[in-house]
Design a protein around this motif. Structure first.
Motif, PDB file in Angstrom:
ATOM      1  N   ARG A 253      15.240 -37.856 -39.732  1.00 51.32           N
ATOM      2  CA  ARG A 253      16.263 -38.828 -39.338  1.00 51.32           C
ATOM      3  C   ARG A 253      15.595 -40.160 -39.001  1.00 51.32           C
ATOM      4  N   PRO A 254      16.368 -41.251 -39.020  1.00 54.87           N
ATOM      5  CA  PRO A 254      15.793 -42.569 -38.708  1.00 54.87           C
ATOM      6  C   PRO A 254      15.279 -42.623 -37.269  1.00 54.87           C
ATOM      7  N   ILE A 255      14.312 -43.479 -37.050  1.00 52.77           N
ATOM      8  CA  ILE A 255      13.796 -43.696 -35.698  1.00 52.77           C
ATOM      9  C   ILE A 255      14.780 -44.568 -34.936  1.00 52.77           C
TER      10      ILE A 255
ATOM     11  N   ASP B  69      15.082 -27.736 -36.064  1.00 48.32           N
ATOM     12  CA  ASP B  69      15.207 -27.747 -37.520  1.00 48.32           C
ATOM     13  C   ASP B  69      14.872 -29.101 -38.128  1.00 48.32           C
ATOM     14  N   ALA B  70      14.754 -30.134 -37.306  1.00 47.16           N
ATOM     15  CA  ALA B  70      14.525 -31.475 -37.835  1.00 47.16           C
ATOM     16  C   ALA B  70      13.043 -31.793 -37.830  1.00 47.16           C
TER      17      ALA B  70
ATOM     18  N   THR C 145      17.242 -40.521 -34.230  1.00 41.70           N
ATOM     19  CA  THR C 145      18.651 -40.621 -33.856  1.00 41.70           C
ATOM     20  C   THR C 145      19.230 -39.300 -33.372  1.00 41.70           C
ATOM     21  N   GLY C 146      18.537 -38.194 -33.649  1.00 42.51           N
ATOM     22  CA  GLY C 146      18.992 -36.898 -33.148  1.00 42.51           C
ATOM     23  C   GLY C 146      18.320 -36.490 -31.857  1.00 42.51           C
ATOM     24  N   GLY C 147      17.437 -37.338 -31.331  1.00 44.59           N
ATOM     25  CA  GLY C 147      16.760 -37.037 -30.077  1.00 44.59           C
ATOM     26  C   GLY C 147      15.431 -36.330 -30.223  1.00 44.59           C
TER      27      GLY C 147
END
Length: 709
Positions: free
Chosen positions: A539-541, A507-508, A585-587
């Protein structure tokens, strides 16, 4: 029918005996007919049945697909083919529609060696045959119907810079055709300067320096009319004649001279590749040359073309296979070669030819091969009428291979590394913007089906059944439906299989692709790698991961939160290809960067120094000289020098001043004589090669890694 006057010019591959038949006879084209009807697709198996079949047969081939190992991005011009003024079918709607349906996006005109006798203004080719209805405007109408960009060959052999400039004006100013790509001549090294002469050339001076000076003049005149065009110069493919040869009176090879003198005036180089091979198996194995050949060509461009050489692209505008050109070897070779060349950054690959005509008839893998180097049948017969081709415009096997390649490598796709441990089964993979992954599998084994188990690295497939298309030996159409599931497929003997798989849901939005890395401060053991930062997604790297590409899964060299990484513990004189992946940050991982390839140096200082040189090259062999210097204050009494050839097609034929022995790719040179303190000894050998001649970069003397000079 048009006969022997055109035997030389129908293809410009006359230098290779394996493909001489391509220029044997111009096509005797019958009245236009519709292409043959496609074969019905087999009934699709249920997914459960397919899984049961795959699991019941032990996989004998493992396919590693690694999305962390990015290669090139597929350009819009990738899929190309030649169109020739002696082809009476040029521009016919039926032919244009067949090319469009096969995914052709670039068309080359006016056709091979004919380019150097063709005059566009009056549509003549003195000494050759020009078919009715094949003029430039007809060609451009056909290109537009196909949806393909033109690549036009300006006449170098019997033309002038002014004639070429006038053609640009007519095309782009008068008619608004927006023809971007223009090559100066065709295989002009075949003008007799190196001994073989098949290419027309009216210049008194036939040297590479004369060609280079004319390229500069052509480029200036043509760009004065339209500064937005791209101009290409003819080079030779490393590993193909006359690569490596320095002719009498020259101070470098054809490639070195043309790049040094004309590099600033060109936008791309144009090469041909006819790899030869006495059997179908040998011809199909030659695709393993692609990586080294394109890398050597890129190195030549970067070394000799001057500042800004990175802007110069590579086009490969003629290729074919010498055995079984219109049967399954042609299809298998086309798929493997197009994919491999595009993976290595070539911006267009173009098959020889749309039509070519019947040649030497034989049986290949149970099928009648007409010796025809065209994608489509010319509908002609042998002179005695004993054998006739299928109906006019019937697609031959390579046409179906082209169709699958166009479905595999779509513009904007990122090609990623895929490989197997079996030389008879090759694999290619591409990643798409929607997350899908396409895998193209080539089974070159004419006698045996292979069961392939797929392993994915850096990417997870969904459980949904893949879409599968295949082309089988003797088929008259691409079929849909396969035998297997996301984890594996059964590959019929002598077949092409294209799988399109869907990703597991995420979903990201991932980070954007990092920029292409560059290497600095390269030593024998370390290299500092840096790259432009990626843009964050949802999300941020969090970090960047640096991978080294290998035959199987990539090896992670390390990771960093910045955009610079120093790789350590490298081996001297070894080639490395690395890519960078951003992870948030979420992988969630980004697409891989484009690859960086570099070679580590020899030690800056060592107890020994080796100077290795190719002193006299004749195209498939050379004389090598090796100077070994003892940098210590004590003599070396009895010594062994060792090095490894970078490829499997290089060898030492004989040597002198020492004992030479080769085992596999490793060469050992031994002597009982002493090398004096701070002294030098010289040895030499005759080497042979049947592909790109990549010289070794690392040497040891009695186990010590030497510096090189």
């Amino acid at each position: 029918m048009h006969t022997s006057p055109l035997r030389r010019a129908l293809t410009s591959a006359a230098l290779l005996a394996a493909v001489t038949a391509a220029s044997a006879t111009p096509p005797a084209l019958a009245a236009p007919t519709a292409a043959s009807a496609a074969a019905a697709s087999p009934a699709a198996m249920s997914r459960a049945a397919a899984s049961a079949l795959t699991s019941s047969a032990a996989a004998d081939v493992t396919v590693d697909v690694d999305v962390r190992a990015g290669l090139a991005t597929v350009p819009t011009t990738a899929i190309g083919v030649n169109h020739a003024i002696w082809d009476t079918e040029l521009g016919k709607p039926a032919v244009s529609d067949l090319l469009k349906n096969a995914g052709v996006r670039m068309l080359r005109y006016p056709g091979g060696s004919y380019a150097d006798i063709y005059h566009w203004r009056d549509h003549t080719a003195p000494g050759g045959y020009v078919a009715p209805g094949t003029d430039f405007d007809t060609f451009m109408a056909a290109a537009r119907r196909v949806g393909a960009e033109p690549m036009i060959i300006a006449n170098y052999g019997t033309g002038t810079a002014q004639e070429a400039a006038d053609w640009v004006r007519y095309a782009n100013v008068t008619n608004g055709y927006d023809a971007t790509y223009w090559t100066i001549g065709n295989e002009n090294y075949g003008n007799g300067h190196y001994g073989s002469a098949w290419e027309a050339d009216d210049h008194a001076d036939k040297s590479p320096s004369q060609y280079a000076s004319e390229v500069v003049a052509y480029s200036r005149a043509m760009k004065a009319v339209d500064p937005d065009i791209k101009v290409g110069a003819v080079l030779t493919m490393p590993g193909n004649w006359p690569d490596g040869i320095v002719a009498a009176g020259d101070d470098g090879t054809w490639n070195q001279t043309v790049l040094r003198l004309a590099g600033a005036a060109i936008d791309f180089v144009d090469v041909h590749w006819y790899p030869g091979g006495g059997t179908a198996a040998e011809a199909l194995s030659r695709t393993e040359h692609i990586g080294d050949a394109t890398r050597l060509l890129r190195e030549q461009i970067d070394r000799y073309a001057g500042p800004g050489a990175g802007r110069i692209g590579i086009s490969l505008t003629e290729t074919s296979v010498g055995v079984g050109p219109d049967t399954q070897p042609g299809a298998l070779f086309l798929a493997d070669a197009y994919s491999g060349l595009l993976e290595n950054g070539v911006f267009t690959v173009q098959w020889w030819n749309v039509h070519n005509g019947i040649g030497t008839v034989s049986t290949v893998a149970g099928q009648t091969d007409y010796g025809d180097f065209g994608l489509l049948s010319s509908g002609g017969c042998l002179a005695d009428g004993s054998v006739c081709e299928p109906a006019l415009n019937t697609p031959f096997a390579p046409y179906h291979g082209l169709d699958l390649v166009a479905g595999f490598a779509r513009p904007g796709d990122q090609l990623v590394r895929a490989g197997t441990g079996n030389p008879l089964v090759t694999a290619h993979a591409s990643r798409r913007a929607n997350g899908d992954l396409a895998v193209l599998l080539v089974n070159k084994d004419p006698d045996r089906a292979h069961t392939a188990a797929l392993q994915f690295h850096g990417w997870t497939p969904s459980d949904a059944a893949p879409a599968v298309s295949s082309y089988l030996n003797g088929g008259d159409a691409v079929q849909t439906g396969g035998t297997g599931d996301v984890s594996g497929q059964v590959l019929p003997a002598y077949s092409l299989t294209l799988m399109t798989l869907h990703p597991a849901r995420t979903d990201a939005a991932p980070p954007q692709q990092p920029g292409r890395p560059v290497a600095g401060a390269v030593t024998d053991r370390t290299a500092t790698i840096s790259w432009p930062a990626a843009r964050a997604g949802s999300r941020p790297i969090a970090k960047y991961e640096v991978y080294r590409q290998t035959a199987g899964a990539s090896e992670q060299l390390g990771e960093t939160t910045g955009t610079t990484f120093t790789a350590r513990n490298l081996e001297p004189g070894r080639r490395y290809t690395v890519t960078v992946v951003a992870r948030d940050t979420g992988g969630t991982a980004s697409w891989s960067s484009l690859p960086l390839t570099f070679t580590t140096a020899a030690p800056a200082q060592s107890a020994c120094t080796v100077r290795f040189a190719d002193t006299n090259d004749w195209g498939n062999g050379f004389v090598g000289s090796v100077d070994i210097t003892n940098n210590t204050s004590a003599p070396v009494a009895g010594w062994t020098l060792a090095f490894t050839w970078p490829t499997g097609w290089q060898s030492v034929s004989s040597g002198w001043n020492a004992t030479w022995q080769q085992t596999g790719t490793t060469v050992r040179v031994t002597s009982d004589a002493a090398i004096a303190a701070n002294g030098t000894t010289s040895v030499g050998f005759v080497g042979s090669y049947s592909g790109p001649n990549v010289l070794p970069a690392a040497f040891t003397l009695n186990g010590t890694v030497c510096s090189t000079g």
